[in-house]
Design a protein around this motif. Sequence first.
Motif, mmCIF file in Angstrom:
data_model
loop_
_atom_site.group_PDB
_atom_site.id
_atom_site.type_symbol
_atom_site.label_atom_id
_atom_site.label_comp_id
_atom_site.label_asym_id
_atom_site.label_seq_id
_atom_site.Cartn_x
_atom_site.Cartn_y
_atom_site.Cartn_z
ATOM 1 N N LEU A 1 0.781 -1.243 0.000
ATOM 2 C CA LEU A 1 0.000 0.000 0.000
ATOM 3 C C LEU A 1 0.813 1.294 0.000
ATOM 4 N N LEU B 1 -0.039 4.912 -2.500
ATOM 5 C CA LEU B 1 -0.354 6.096 -1.689
ATOM 6 C C LEU B 1 0.684 7.194 -1.879
ATOM 7 N N VAL C 1 0.276 10.892 -3.864
ATOM 8 C CA VAL C 1 0.513 12.164 -3.167
ATOM 9 C C VAL C 1 1.664 12.942 -3.790
#
Length: 182
Positions: free
Chosen positions: A32, A36, A40
Amino acid sequence: MYGALGGFFVLVPYVLIEADGYTATQAGAALLPLPLVIAVASPAAGALAAKVGPRWPLIVGPMIVAVGFLLALRIGSSTGYWLSVFPAMLVIALGMAAAVAPLTTAVLMSVDSRHTGVASGLNSAVARSGGLVATALIGPVLASTGPTLFSAFGIAEVIGAFICAAAALSAAALIAPSVHPK
């Protein structure tokens, strides 16, 4: 670089399940940090590439990914997720974030506006093909068990690091330095 990453996405969960006793859910969750961080950080990398051009992000990004692949050599060393898996995921994600948006921008800017759809499709096809080829080539690692699995995984990670370094060198050799007015 996409090929090396495709192989990485298959191998890491496999090693975590087979060698470290992770459940399938835990192994998937271990990945994960990649999406992520990329989600970002990519906008900032795209903005940077717009200022300095795609050359430097496409040199630095793959080199960072190469370091992440080398950090992945610690996976399976009984040091736990936070000291082995997470640092590798974080570094690879930062390198990919630095490279993905500038690569897409470079591809789309290399053609006139009539051909951006074709260029985008070709870029996507190359990325997916790289992952497919890498997945096809990692069979010997997947066939390994016990200590042999760690050795085979380590070899795959070193090869991935070399591929990423080669991508950085290719960018340095093939992408002309951008000239920006001051």
